[in-house]
Design a protein around this motif. Structure first.
Motif, PDB file in Angstrom:
ATOM      1  N   SER A   8      27.696  10.204   0.287  1.00 51.17           N
ATOM      2  CA  SER A   8      27.944  11.636   0.421  1.00 51.17           C
ATOM      3  C   SER A   8      29.170  11.826   1.308  1.00 51.17           C
ATOM      4  O   SER A   8      29.629  10.893   1.975  1.00 51.17           O
ATOM      5  N   LEU A   9      29.703  13.023   1.329  1.00 49.21           N
ATOM      6  CA  LEU A   9      30.920  13.298   2.091  1.00 49.21           C
ATOM      7  C   LEU A   9      30.770  12.931   3.565  1.00 49.21           C
ATOM      8  O   LEU A   9      31.662  12.311   4.149  1.00 49.21           O
ATOM      9  N   GLU A  10      29.649  13.287   4.170  1.00 50.97           N
ATOM     10  CA  GLU A  10      29.474  12.995   5.596  1.00 50.97           C
ATOM     11  C   GLU A  10      29.358  11.498   5.886  1.00 50.97           C
ATOM     12  O   GLU A  10      29.472  11.084   7.030  1.00 50.97           O
ATOM     13  N   ASP A  11      29.139  10.687   4.846  1.00 54.95           N
ATOM     14  CA  ASP A  11      29.091   9.241   5.016  1.00 54.95           C
ATOM     15  C   ASP A  11      30.442   8.567   4.753  1.00 54.95           C
ATOM     16  O   ASP A  11      30.535   7.346   4.778  1.00 54.95           O
ATOM     17  N   HIS A  12      31.456   9.356   4.485  1.00 51.21           N
ATOM     18  CA  HIS A  12      32.805   8.818   4.279  1.00 51.21           C
ATOM     19  C   HIS A  12      33.556   8.826   5.608  1.00 51.21           C
ATOM     20  O   HIS A  12      33.966   9.880   6.096  1.00 51.21           O
ATOM     21  N   PHE A  13      33.746   7.656   6.175  1.00 54.86           N
ATOM     22  CA  PHE A  13      34.481   7.543   7.431  1.00 54.86           C
ATOM     23  C   PHE A  13      35.874   8.141   7.291  1.00 54.86           C
ATOM     24  O   PHE A  13      36.357   8.848   8.179  1.00 54.86           O
ATOM     25  N   CYS A  14      36.514   7.882   6.156  1.00 53.76           N
ATOM     26  CA  CYS A  14      37.881   8.373   5.952  1.00 53.76           C
ATOM     27  C   CYS A  14      37.937   9.902   5.994  1.00 53.76           C
ATOM     28  O   CYS A  14      38.918  10.471   6.483  1.00 53.76           O
ATOM     29  N   PHE A  15      36.900  10.572   5.518  1.00 53.33           N
ATOM     30  CA  PHE A  15      36.885  12.027   5.599  1.00 53.33           C
ATOM     31  C   PHE A  15      36.758  12.490   7.046  1.00 53.33           C
ATOM     32  O   PHE A  15      37.418  13.445   7.458  1.00 53.33           O
ATOM     33  N   SER A  16      35.945  11.811   7.822  1.00 55.27           N
ATOM     34  CA  SER A  16      35.806  12.157   9.246  1.00 55.27           C
ATOM     35  C   SER A  16      37.157  12.029   9.959  1.00 55.27           C
ATOM     36  O   SER A  16      37.537  12.889  10.754  1.00 55.27           O
ATOM     37  N   VAL A  17      37.869  10.963   9.665  1.00 52.86           N
ATOM     38  CA  VAL A  17      39.188  10.753  10.280  1.00 52.86           C
ATOM     39  C   VAL A  17      40.156  11.840   9.820  1.00 52.86           C
ATOM     40  O   VAL A  17      40.877  12.430  10.637  1.00 52.86           O
TER      41      VAL A  17
END
Length: 144
Positions: A8-17
């Motif tokens: 899911s989106l919240e599990d994408h480290f790259c999105f957090s960065v």
């Protein structure tokens, strides 16, 4: 979580960065706009304050920017009288960039900009050190 699972989106480290980077730039923009600077221009001030004369290529490498981005950025900063651009006496094909006294003064005025970010979080000094260390390690390992 295995690499083969659909994340899911919240599990994408790259999105957090990505989202964090944009949030930091928005936070900094509130200060930088008052000085007529963009975030990349601020980073150039930081780099040139540490190392007095650098080539366009060296600045681009430090900031992970191509020359197509770096050269126009530096030309705008020259018009703002923050940097000087002069031919490299050891290589006429190259250009050396240095801060002007105005550029040095801007860097000093903005020296506390990172504290704006620190003040917006509850992270401890140890957590900041750990986060910075891990992000630098990741960056070093993936930047070409």
């Amino acid at each position: 979580m295995s690499a083969k699972e659909i994340r899911s989106l919240e599990d994408h480290f790259c999105f957090s960065v990505y989202a964090t980077s944009h949030a930091i730039q928005r936070l900094y923009k509130s200060v930088l706009v008052k000085h007529g600077l963009t975030y990349p221009q601020y980073l150039v001030l930081v780099v040139l304050y540490e190392q007095k004369n650098m080539s366009v290529k060296q600045i681009g490498q430090q900031l992970n920017l191509g020359t197509g981005t770096t050269t126009p950025l530096l030309k705008r900063m020259e018009k703002l009288e923050l940097v000087t651009r002069k031919r490299n006496p050891n290589d006429e094909r190259g250009t050396l960039i240095a801060l002007t006294s105005k550029g040095e003064q801007e860097r000093l005025v903005l020296k506390d900009l990172p504290s704006l970010l620190v003040d917006h979080t509850d992270l401890t000094d140890q957590e900041w050190d750990q986060l910075t260390s891990l992000m630098n390690k990741l960056m070093t390992e993936i930047v070409e």
